[in-house]
Design a protein around this motif. Sequence first.
Motif, PDB file in Angstrom:
ATOM      1  N   THR A  20       0.671  -1.171   0.118  1.00 36.50           N
ATOM      2  CA  THR A  20       0.003  -0.093   0.005  1.00 36.50           C
ATOM      3  C   THR A  20       0.877   1.215   0.159  1.00 36.50           C
ATOM      4  O   THR A  20       1.946   1.479   0.647  1.00 36.50           O
ATOM      5  N   CYS A  21       0.795   2.027  -0.811  1.00 37.50           N
ATOM      6  CA  CYS A  21       1.338   3.352  -0.955  1.00 37.50           C
ATOM      7  C   CYS A  21       0.511   4.489  -0.982  1.00 37.50           C
ATOM      8  O   CYS A  21      -0.468   4.652  -1.359  1.00 37.50           O
ATOM      9  N   GLY A  22       1.325   5.847  -0.786  1.00 37.34           N
ATOM     10  CA  GLY A  22       0.637   7.254  -0.797  1.00 37.34           C
ATOM     11  C   GLY A  22      -0.425   7.408   0.553  1.00 37.34           C
ATOM     12  O   GLY A  22      -0.004   6.777   1.386  1.00 37.34           O
ATOM     13  N   GLY A  23      -1.156   8.353   0.570  1.00 34.78           N
ATOM     14  CA  GLY A  23      -1.824   8.777   1.661  1.00 34.78           C
ATOM     15  C   GLY A  23      -2.862   7.837   2.257  1.00 34.78           C
ATOM     16  O   GLY A  23      -3.191   6.832   1.199  1.00 34.78           O
ATOM     17  N   LEU A  24      -3.486   7.906   3.438  1.00 32.12           N
ATOM     18  CA  LEU A  24      -4.558   6.992   3.643  1.00 32.12           C
ATOM     19  C   LEU A  24      -5.904   7.171   3.075  1.00 32.12           C
ATOM     20  O   LEU A  24      -6.112   8.227   2.394  1.00 32.12           O
TER      21      LEU A  24
ATOM     22  N   GLY B 214       5.080   0.568   2.033  1.00 35.56           N
ATOM     23  CA  GLY B 214       5.210   1.107   0.704  1.00 35.56           C
ATOM     24  C   GLY B 214       6.071   0.523  -0.171  1.00 35.56           C
ATOM     25  O   GLY B 214       6.569  -0.311   0.165  1.00 35.56           O
ATOM     26  N   TYR B 215       6.387   1.321  -1.458  1.00 37.52           N
ATOM     27  CA  TYR B 215       7.282   0.951  -2.648  1.00 37.52           C
ATOM     28  C   TYR B 215       8.765   0.872  -1.802  1.00 37.52           C
ATOM     29  O   TYR B 215       9.132  -0.456  -2.109  1.00 37.52           O
ATOM     30  N   ARG B 216       9.243   1.326  -1.105  1.00 40.24           N
ATOM     31  CA  ARG B 216      10.658   1.168  -0.443  1.00 40.24           C
ATOM     32  C   ARG B 216      10.563  -0.178   0.528  1.00 40.24           C
ATOM     33  O   ARG B 216      11.770  -0.711   0.648  1.00 40.24           O
TER      34      ARG B 216
ATOM     35  N   THR C 133       2.458   2.654   5.142  1.00 38.32           N
ATOM     36  CA  THR C 133       2.662   3.185   3.696  1.00 38.32           C
ATOM     37  C   THR C 133       3.716   4.201   3.724  1.00 38.32           C
ATOM     38  O   THR C 133       4.120   4.728   4.896  1.00 38.32           O
ATOM     39  N   SER C 134       4.052   4.686   2.605  1.00 35.17           N
ATOM     40  CA  SER C 134       4.975   5.681   2.553  1.00 35.17           C
ATOM     41  C   SER C 134       4.960   6.469   1.181  1.00 35.17           C
ATOM     42  O   SER C 134       4.151   6.173   0.234  1.00 35.17           O
ATOM     43  N   ARG C 135       5.536   7.691   1.181  1.00 29.95           N
ATOM     44  CA  ARG C 135       5.788   8.567  -0.219  1.00 29.95           C
ATOM     45  C   ARG C 135       6.781   8.361  -0.716  1.00 29.95           C
ATOM     46  O   ARG C 135       7.862   8.183   0.058  1.00 29.95           O
ATOM     47  N   GLY C 136       7.307   8.522  -1.921  1.00 30.56           N
ATOM     48  CA  GLY C 136       8.593   8.351  -2.340  1.00 30.56           C
ATOM     49  C   GLY C 136       9.137   6.889  -2.406  1.00 30.56           C
ATOM     50  O   GLY C 136       8.405   6.005  -2.041  1.00 30.56           O
ATOM     51  N   GLY C 137      10.597   6.718  -2.542  1.00 33.09           N
ATOM     52  CA  GLY C 137      11.188   5.566  -2.609  1.00 33.09           C
ATOM     53  C   GLY C 137      10.891   4.323  -3.724  1.00 33.09           C
ATOM     54  O   GLY C 137      11.003   3.291  -3.512  1.00 33.09           O
ATOM     55  N   HIS C 138      10.147   4.829  -4.716  1.00 32.06           N
ATOM     56  CA  HIS C 138       9.955   4.041  -6.047  1.00 32.06           C
ATOM     57  C   HIS C 138      11.286   4.043  -6.775  1.00 32.06           C
ATOM     58  O   HIS C 138      11.796   4.862  -7.602  1.00 32.06           O
ATOM     59  N   ASP C 139      11.784   2.722  -6.757  1.00 31.69           N
ATOM     60  CA  ASP C 139      13.125   2.327  -7.700  1.00 31.69           C
ATOM     61  C   ASP C 139      12.665   1.155  -8.428  1.00 31.69           C
ATOM     62  O   ASP C 139      12.854  -0.052  -7.642  1.00 31.69           O
TER      63      ASP C 139
ATOM     64  N   ILE D   8      -1.673  -1.085  -3.913  1.00 32.74           N
ATOM     65  CA  ILE D   8      -3.003  -0.284  -3.777  1.00 32.74           C
ATOM     66  C   ILE D   8      -2.700   0.972  -3.577  1.00 32.74           C
ATOM     67  O   ILE D   8      -1.589   1.267  -2.666  1.00 32.74           O
ATOM     68  N   GLY D   9      -2.997   2.015  -4.353  1.00 34.12           N
ATOM     69  CA  GLY D   9      -2.427   3.211  -4.058  1.00 34.12           C
ATOM     70  C   GLY D   9      -3.106   4.223  -5.423  1.00 34.12           C
ATOM     71  O   GLY D   9      -3.796   3.786  -5.964  1.00 34.12           O
ATOM     72  N   GLY D  10      -2.659   5.527  -4.872  1.00 35.00           N
ATOM     73  CA  GLY D  10      -3.436   6.361  -5.790  1.00 35.00           C
ATOM     74  C   GLY D  10      -2.767   6.694  -7.192  1.00 35.00           C
ATOM     75  O   GLY D  10      -1.948   5.865  -7.728  1.00 35.00           O
ATOM     76  N   ASP D  11      -2.988   7.992  -7.789  1.00 34.92           N
ATOM     77  CA  ASP D  11      -2.375   7.987  -9.129  1.00 34.92           C
ATOM     78  C   ASP D  11      -0.687   7.903  -9.164  1.00 34.92           C
ATOM     79  O   ASP D  11      -0.430   7.225  -9.981  1.00 34.92           O
ATOM     80  N   GLY D  12      -0.022   8.450  -8.309  1.00 37.58           N
ATOM     81  CA  GLY D  12       1.424   8.187  -8.255  1.00 37.58           C
ATOM     82  C   GLY D  12       1.599   6.625  -8.113  1.00 37.58           C
ATOM     83  O   GLY D  12       2.610   6.212  -8.909  1.00 37.58           O
ATOM     84  N   THR D  13       1.197   6.186  -7.164  1.00 38.70           N
ATOM     85  CA  THR D  13       1.223   4.566  -6.999  1.00 38.70           C
ATOM     86  C   THR D  13       1.083   3.802  -8.476  1.00 38.70           C
ATOM     87  O   THR D  13       1.789   2.830  -8.622  1.00 38.70           O
ATOM     88  N   GLN D  14       0.029   4.238  -9.027  1.00 39.72           N
ATOM     89  CA  GLN D  14      -0.311   3.429 -10.376  1.00 39.72           C
ATOM     90  C   GLN D  14       0.531   3.642 -11.187  1.00 39.72           C
ATOM     91  O   GLN D  14       1.042   2.785 -12.041  1.00 39.72           O
ATOM     92  N   LYS D  15       1.283   4.958 -11.264  1.00 43.13           N
ATOM     93  CA  LYS D  15       2.280   5.349 -12.293  1.00 43.13           C
ATOM     94  C   LYS D  15       3.481   4.236 -11.989  1.00 43.13           C
ATOM     95  O   LYS D  15       4.306   3.619 -12.856  1.00 43.13           O
ATOM     96  N   GLY D  16       3.951   4.004 -10.710  1.00 39.74           N
ATOM     97  CA  GLY D  16       4.927   3.149 -10.379  1.00 39.74           C
ATOM     98  C   GLY D  16       4.513   1.729 -10.640  1.00 39.74           C
ATOM     99  O   GLY D  16       5.375   1.181 -11.092  1.00 39.74           O
ATOM    100  N   ALA D  17       3.301   1.465 -10.657  1.00 40.51           N
ATOM    101  CA  ALA D  17       2.829   0.111 -10.814  1.00 40.51           C
ATOM    102  C   ALA D  17       3.018  -0.127 -12.313  1.00 40.51           C
ATOM    103  O   ALA D  17       3.476  -1.301 -12.864  1.00 40.51           O
TER     104      ALA D  17
ATOM    105  N   LYS E  24      -6.770   3.662  -5.100  1.00 48.57           N
ATOM    106  CA  LYS E  24      -6.984   4.124  -3.862  1.00 48.57           C
ATOM    107  C   LYS E  24      -6.551   5.860  -3.827  1.00 48.57           C
ATOM    108  O   LYS E  24      -5.511   6.094  -4.321  1.00 48.57           O
ATOM    109  N   THR E  25      -7.675   6.697  -3.651  1.00 48.27           N
ATOM    110  CA  THR E  25      -7.322   7.840  -3.205  1.00 48.27           C
ATOM    111  C   THR E  25      -8.460   8.591  -2.576  1.00 48.27           C
ATOM    112  O   THR E  25      -9.864   8.573  -2.962  1.00 48.27           O
ATOM    113  N   ILE E  26      -8.359   9.202  -1.438  1.00 51.44           N
ATOM    114  CA  ILE E  26      -9.353  10.133  -0.849  1.00 51.44           C
ATOM    115  C   ILE E  26     -10.086  11.267  -1.749  1.00 51.44           C
ATOM    116  O   ILE E  26     -11.188  11.544  -1.525  1.00 51.44           O
TER     117      ILE E  26
ATOM    118  N   SER F  64       2.563  14.382 -14.034  1.00 55.07           N
ATOM    119  CA  SER F  64       3.090  14.008 -12.553  1.00 55.07           C
ATOM    120  C   SER F  64       4.421  14.769 -12.500  1.00 55.07           C
ATOM    121  O   SER F  64       5.021  15.087 -13.465  1.00 55.07           O
ATOM    122  N   ILE F  65       4.996  14.479 -11.163  1.00 54.57           N
ATOM    123  CA  ILE F  65       6.371  15.078 -10.684  1.00 54.57           C
ATOM    124  C   ILE F  65       7.245  13.964 -10.582  1.00 54.57           C
ATOM    125  O   ILE F  65       6.654  13.018 -10.053  1.00 54.57           O
TER     126      ILE F  65
END
Length: 520
Positions: free
Chosen positions: A139-143, A173-175, A203-209, A228-237, A258-260, A519-520
Amino acid sequence: MELSVSFFAARPHSCVLPVVPARPDLKLRRRPLTLRRRSAIRAQVSDPSRCRETDDDGFVLEDVPHLTNFIPDLPSYPNPLHKSQAYAIVKQTFVSPEDVVAEKIVVRKDSPRGVHFRRAGPREKVYFKSEEVRACVVTCGGLCPGINTVIREIVCGLNYMYGVDDILGIEGGYRGFYSKNTSQLTPKVVNDIHKRGGTFLRTSRGGHDTQKIVDNIQDRGINQVYIIGGDGTQKGAALIYQEVEKRGLQVAVAGIPKTIDNDIAVIDKSFGFDTAVEEAQRAINAAHVEVESVENGVGVVKLMGRYSGFIAMFATLASRDVDCCLIPESPFYLEGKGGLFEFVEQRLKENGHVVIVLAEGAGQEYVAQSMHTVDGRDASGNRLLLDVGLWLSQQIKDHFTKVQKMAINMKYIDPTYMIRAIPSNASDNIYCTLLAQSAVHGAMAGYTGFTVGPVNSRHAYIPISRVTETQNIVKLTDRMWARLLASTNQPSFLNSDEVMLGKVDRAIIEQINNRKITSI
Ligand SMILES: Nc1ncnc2c1ncn2[C@@H]1O[C@H](COP(=O)(O)OP(=O)(O)OP(=O)(O)O)[C@@H](O)[C@H]1O
Ligand SMILES: O=P(O)(O)OC[C@H]1O[C@](O)(CO)[C@@H](O)[C@@H]1O
Ligand SMILES: [Mg+2]
């Protein structure tokens, strides 16, 4: 009726379109596409994990990859659900390979048939032997309310429906793939977690390698990855899937959105959103009770919504106690005719109190101007927001006390994290169960590089790039925003000469509505 759909494989590193053997689960098309036409279609889609089929009558299938695209001789097996008690008397246990879900259901009589996605659900054949599956969940990103329910149902779904008992939890998260130990997930371990908010796996933010993550997937012998995660997580996926395909690994990569903020494109709504809107009512109620109990009470409630104002908009529509809703998509201004100060004054005169709900991403440029701050970013590259609620409360206070010489009673409520740190409500819990089961069926059936989600109330497998190329925002030109304006009777802030962004005309509204947030 047989649908005229077929498949051509996406090749990750080539623009040449190879004609690959027909997919085992799809019947041959009635009218083959010409190569020229196929190339034209292929050219529209730059992402290699995306497969787009079209036909003469405008029927488009935006398909998701399958393991057999890059492992052609992969054996298949009868789905264990054939013997499942749960499905014993179900009329149609398996989803037909020709079942698709339409992206748009309001169409004109003579319009082309439009874009479709593969319908989610169990298939006749699976591409994994149950005892050979080693799955993992991250699980990655915010709750968001409901994450634990999704984790629970992935574990229980794999175990109860497919007899899989080797499921790893990736922590933090990813890390966590490369920097933490994993834990073993069983139905017993996850039995109660849906009753708690947050994420059991952390969970965490960042750390996608990508390289390190896929190395780890390979080293641990993982062959199903549930993300499981939001737009950033799906880009990582999507990057993980591409690397898996490049290495030719038999690994199914399944994204669960997932995103609130409800800002994920294509799907109807993200899980936990309804729960958050419901919880927001408590903050709005509190603001209303406070301000109607004093003289000239002004309540300001700040809700989540970084780039999109869905939570604020729906919470306002649900409440009826809100006088004005401010969201990132709709520019507003404070002073002069048609401005917020004028409106607040008018409502104070009429009712003796006023409640303003604002999304945290609203008016950020104004706050930044007045605070002279530099742009901050979190570990994932998301913009760090300034406290617009505090800023607005101060602006209103200053205006009424200093300029209008009128005493007001300001109550600022910031329930930000409270609305996302709670367990999901009943309907979100059911939604989470469906998402998890659809993801499990898809992975077992050999689909990969997909996101699962409801499209017009039917669950579908959607190419990841479709849900990450844009973010959902409130469209000012759609009827929902008009409904809100009609419900609160607040100013639209769009018809004055003094609009802060200059002259707001249709072109600017379109620009706001159509902007792509990269995306950033
Ligand atoms: N463009 C990207 N490519 C690869 N990985 C990414 C990308 N953007 C974000 N990620 C990774 O995805 C994870 C989550 O991203 P982010 O913090 O943006 O949250 P999110 O998934 O968008 O969820 P939410 O916005 O709902 O909190 C992080 O570990 C981050 O490194
Ligand atoms: O403070 P955190 O946990 O990084 O998250 C805050 C952000 O996450 C979100 O809830 C999205 O998950 C946004 O609404 C909010 O701006
Ligand atoms: Mg995000």
